[in-house]
Each structure stands twice: as structure tokens, then as C-alpha cells.
Design a protein around this motif. Structure first.
Motif, PDB file in Angstrom:
ATOM      1  N   THR A  13      57.219  42.975  45.092  1.00 52.27           N
ATOM      2  CA  THR A  13      56.460  43.005  46.348  1.00 52.27           C
ATOM      3  C   THR A  13      54.965  42.980  46.058  1.00 52.27           C
ATOM      4  N   PHE A  14      54.530  43.769  45.069  1.00 58.94           N
ATOM      5  CA  PHE A  14      53.120  43.791  44.671  1.00 58.94           C
ATOM      6  C   PHE A  14      52.630  42.376  44.376  1.00 58.94           C
ATOM      7  N   PHE A  15      53.365  41.640  43.537  1.00 62.19           N
ATOM      8  CA  PHE A  15      52.928  40.297  43.149  1.00 62.19           C
ATOM      9  C   PHE A  15      53.051  39.295  44.296  1.00 62.19           C
ATOM     10  N   GLY A  92      47.426  46.902  48.049  1.00 60.40           N
ATOM     11  CA  GLY A  92      46.247  47.246  48.847  1.00 60.40           C
ATOM     12  C   GLY A  92      45.260  48.089  48.061  1.00 60.40           C
ATOM     13  N   LEU A  93      45.763  49.022  47.276  1.00 65.80           N
ATOM     14  CA  LEU A  93      44.911  49.854  46.440  1.00 65.80           C
ATOM     15  C   LEU A  93      44.214  49.012  45.370  1.00 65.80           C
ATOM     16  N   ALA A  94      44.966  48.131  44.710  1.00 65.12           N
ATOM     17  CA  ALA A  94      44.376  47.250  43.696  1.00 65.12           C
ATOM     18  C   ALA A  94      43.322  46.349  44.323  1.00 65.12           C
ATOM     19  N   TYR A  95      43.629  45.804  45.493  1.00 66.46           N
ATOM     20  CA  TYR A  95      42.675  44.933  46.195  1.00 66.46           C
ATOM     21  C   TYR A  95      41.410  45.719  46.523  1.00 66.46           C
ATOM     22  N   PHE A  96      41.580  46.925  47.044  1.00 58.25           N
ATOM     23  CA  PHE A  96      40.428  47.759  47.383  1.00 58.25           C
ATOM     24  C   PHE A  96      39.573  48.022  46.148  1.00 58.25           C
ATOM     25  N   ILE A  97      40.200  48.408  45.050  1.00 54.82           N
ATOM     26  CA  ILE A  97      39.450  48.719  43.828  1.00 54.82           C
ATOM     27  C   ILE A  97      38.699  47.487  43.328  1.00 54.82           C
ATOM     28  N   PHE A  98      39.393  46.354  43.177  1.00 53.20           N
ATOM     29  CA  PHE A  98      38.737  45.169  42.638  1.00 53.20           C
ATOM     30  C   PHE A  98      37.728  44.568  43.608  1.00 53.20           C
ATOM     31  N   HIS A  99      38.085  44.518  44.890  1.00 52.07           N
ATOM     32  CA  HIS A  99      37.222  43.840  45.852  1.00 52.07           C
ATOM     33  C   HIS A  99      36.049  44.703  46.306  1.00 52.07           C
ATOM     34  N   GLU A 100      36.319  45.894  46.736  1.00 54.86           N
ATOM     35  CA  GLU A 100      35.263  46.727  47.325  1.00 54.86           C
ATOM     36  C   GLU A 100      34.444  47.481  46.281  1.00 54.86           C
ATOM     37  N   ILE A 101      35.084  47.933  45.199  1.00 56.25           N
ATOM     38  CA  ILE A 101      34.376  48.737  44.204  1.00 56.25           C
ATOM     39  C   ILE A 101      33.837  47.875  43.066  1.00 56.25           C
ATOM     40  N   VAL A 102      34.699  47.077  42.429  1.00 62.74           N
ATOM     41  CA  VAL A 102      34.266  46.293  41.273  1.00 62.74           C
ATOM     42  C   VAL A 102      33.357  45.141  41.705  1.00 62.74           C
ATOM     43  N   PHE A 103      33.764  44.354  42.690  1.00 63.96           N
ATOM     44  CA  PHE A 103      32.974  43.177  43.044  1.00 63.96           C
ATOM     45  C   PHE A 103      31.804  43.513  43.970  1.00 63.96           C
ATOM     46  N   HIS A 104      32.099  44.057  45.133  1.00 61.29           N
ATOM     47  CA  HIS A 104      31.037  44.276  46.126  1.00 61.29           C
ATOM     48  C   HIS A 104      30.261  45.573  45.915  1.00 61.29           C
ATOM     49  N   LEU A 142      42.769  37.089  44.876  1.00 61.42           N
ATOM     50  CA  LEU A 142      41.882  38.024  44.194  1.00 61.42           C
ATOM     51  C   LEU A 142      42.361  38.279  42.772  1.00 61.42           C
ATOM     52  N   LEU A 143      43.561  38.749  42.609  1.00 62.23           N
ATOM     53  CA  LEU A 143      44.031  39.120  41.281  1.00 62.23           C
ATOM     54  C   LEU A 143      44.482  37.921  40.463  1.00 62.23           C
ATOM     55  N   ILE A 144      44.849  36.837  41.153  1.00 60.48           N
ATOM     56  CA  ILE A 144      45.206  35.584  40.479  1.00 60.48           C
ATOM     57  C   ILE A 144      44.160  34.560  40.896  1.00 60.48           C
ATOM     58  N   PHE A 145      43.587  33.880  39.928  1.00 59.59           N
ATOM     59  CA  PHE A 145      42.477  32.965  40.182  1.00 59.59           C
ATOM     60  C   PHE A 145      42.625  31.766  39.249  1.00 59.59           C
ATOM     61  N   PRO A 146      41.884  30.681  39.513  1.00 59.00           N
ATOM     62  CA  PRO A 146      41.977  29.522  38.623  1.00 59.00           C
ATOM     63  C   PRO A 146      41.619  29.885  37.176  1.00 59.00           C
ATOM     64  N   TYR A 147      42.387  29.362  36.267  1.00 65.45           N
ATOM     65  CA  TYR A 147      42.255  29.663  34.839  1.00 65.45           C
ATOM     66  C   TYR A 147      40.864  29.329  34.297  1.00 65.45           C
ATOM     67  N   LYS A 148      40.197  28.354  34.914  1.00 66.71           N
ATOM     68  CA  LYS A 148      38.877  27.928  34.426  1.00 66.71           C
ATOM     69  C   LYS A 148      37.871  29.087  34.436  1.00 66.71           C
ATOM     70  N   TYR A 149      38.036  30.061  35.315  1.00 65.24           N
ATOM     71  CA  TYR A 149      37.119  31.201  35.354  1.00 65.24           C
ATOM     72  C   TYR A 149      37.367  32.158  34.197  1.00 65.24           C
ATOM     73  N   PHE A 150      38.620  32.276  33.796  1.00 65.54           N
ATOM     74  CA  PHE A 150      38.951  33.095  32.631  1.00 65.54           C
ATOM     75  C   PHE A 150      38.374  32.448  31.371  1.00 65.54           C
ATOM     76  N   ILE A 151      38.554  31.140  31.255  1.00 63.82           N
ATOM     77  CA  ILE A 151      38.003  30.405  30.093  1.00 63.82           C
ATOM     78  C   ILE A 151      36.485  30.518  30.059  1.00 63.82           C
TER      79      ILE A 151
END
Length: 158
Positions: A13-15, A92-104, A142-151
Motif C-alpha cells: 500500500t505504501f508503494f 503520508g508521513l514519508a511525504y510530509f518529511i521529504f516534502h515539507e521538512i527536507v525540501f520546503h 516524490l519518492l520515485i523520480f526520473p533516474y537522470k536526477y539520481f545520476i
């Protein structure tokens, strides 16, 4: 059923929620509910209007399915529904942490070292925020993104 089946259901469900978030972000938030999401693409707007922005209503909107599964799972002693609710909540918790705390950085307590994956999320989401209209966007997940950004982030370390 085994506890491991319920844990697996929660993880699946998370994924799956990343797909739901991507679809909702692209077609709802950048679609017919752009009026709620628009202020999120203009950071000066929410600074002058306080801590909250209209976009924060999406946290409430996304909480409704999880709350529904918690309530139904509790009322009917249904562990399957509770597993789904937990998976949605953890996403939702992961999204909140990455989006609101880490990014914004709306809550400023995470500083310093960031692994390549986290820096890749930041780069991909930065690309998303370069678009100030509902059209022609990119990186809606958010948690999955195009590979080009990782490279790109790996190459920065060299």
C-alpha cells in the motif's frame, strides 16, 4: 493469516500510494484543483499569508481514505483494512518529511548531510517547482523520480 501478510499489505500500500500521489498531483492538483495547489508554487505567497497555505488542504483530503480504513477496520475487526490504513499513513508521513521538512524546510530541524537519494529528490522536486502554471509540469511523484536526477547527483560527488 500471518502477521507477515499484513505487513506485506501495508508495504505494498505504501508503494502504491506513490502512484496515487503522482496521479493526483498531475491530474487533480495541476488540474481542476489548481486553485488550491497554486499558492504552493509561489513561495513568497505563503510567507506573507502565514505558515499555512491553501495547498495544505491536500493533507486533509489524503487523510480521509486512511481515516476511513482505520474506522472500518476497527469497527469490523478487519486487519486487512487496518494494514491498508497503516500503509497510507506511513506514506503520508514519508511525504510530509521529504516534502515539507527536507525540501520546503517549513520546519527547520533537518540540516547537514543528505544521502544521494535525498539530494536527488530535492533536485527532481526543484525541477517541478520551476513551473508556475498547471501545464508542462514534470516530476509529479516524490519518492520515485526520473533516474537522470539520481545520476546528476552522483556525478556532483565526483
Amino acid at each position: 493469516m500471518s502477521i507477515w501478510i499484513y505487513i506485506l499489505i501495508g508495504v505494498i500500500t505504501f508503494f502504491l500510494m506513490e502512484g496515487v500521489a503522482w496521479f493526483t498531483h498531475k491530474y487533480v492538483m495541476h488540474g481542476f484543483l489548481w486553485n488550491l495547489h497554486q499558492d504552493h508554487h509561489f513561495p513568497k505567497h505563503h510567507k506573507k499569508n502565514g505558515f499555512f497555505e491553501k495547498n495544505d488542504w491536500f493533507f486533509v483530503i489524503f487523510a480521509v481514505p486512511a481515516m476511513t480504513f482505520y474506522i472500518l477496520g476497527s469497527l469490523y475487526a478487519n486487519t486487512l483494512l487496518l494494514s491498508i490504513a497503516i500503509g497510507i499513513t506511513l506514506y503520508g508521513l514519508a511525504y510530509f518529511i521529504f516534502h515539507e521538512i527536507v525540501f520546503h524546510r517549513r520546519i527547520k530541524w533537518l540540516k547537514g548531510w543528505k544521502p544521494t537519494y535525498v539530494r536527488s529528490i530535492i533536485l527532481a522536486h526543484s525541477m517541478h517547482h520551476q513551473h508556475h502554471s498547471p501545464e508542462n509540469g514534470e516530476c509529479f511523484g516524490l519518492l520515485i523520480f526520473p533516474y537522470k536526477y539520481f545520476i546528476a547527483e552522483l556525478n556532483k560527488k565526483r
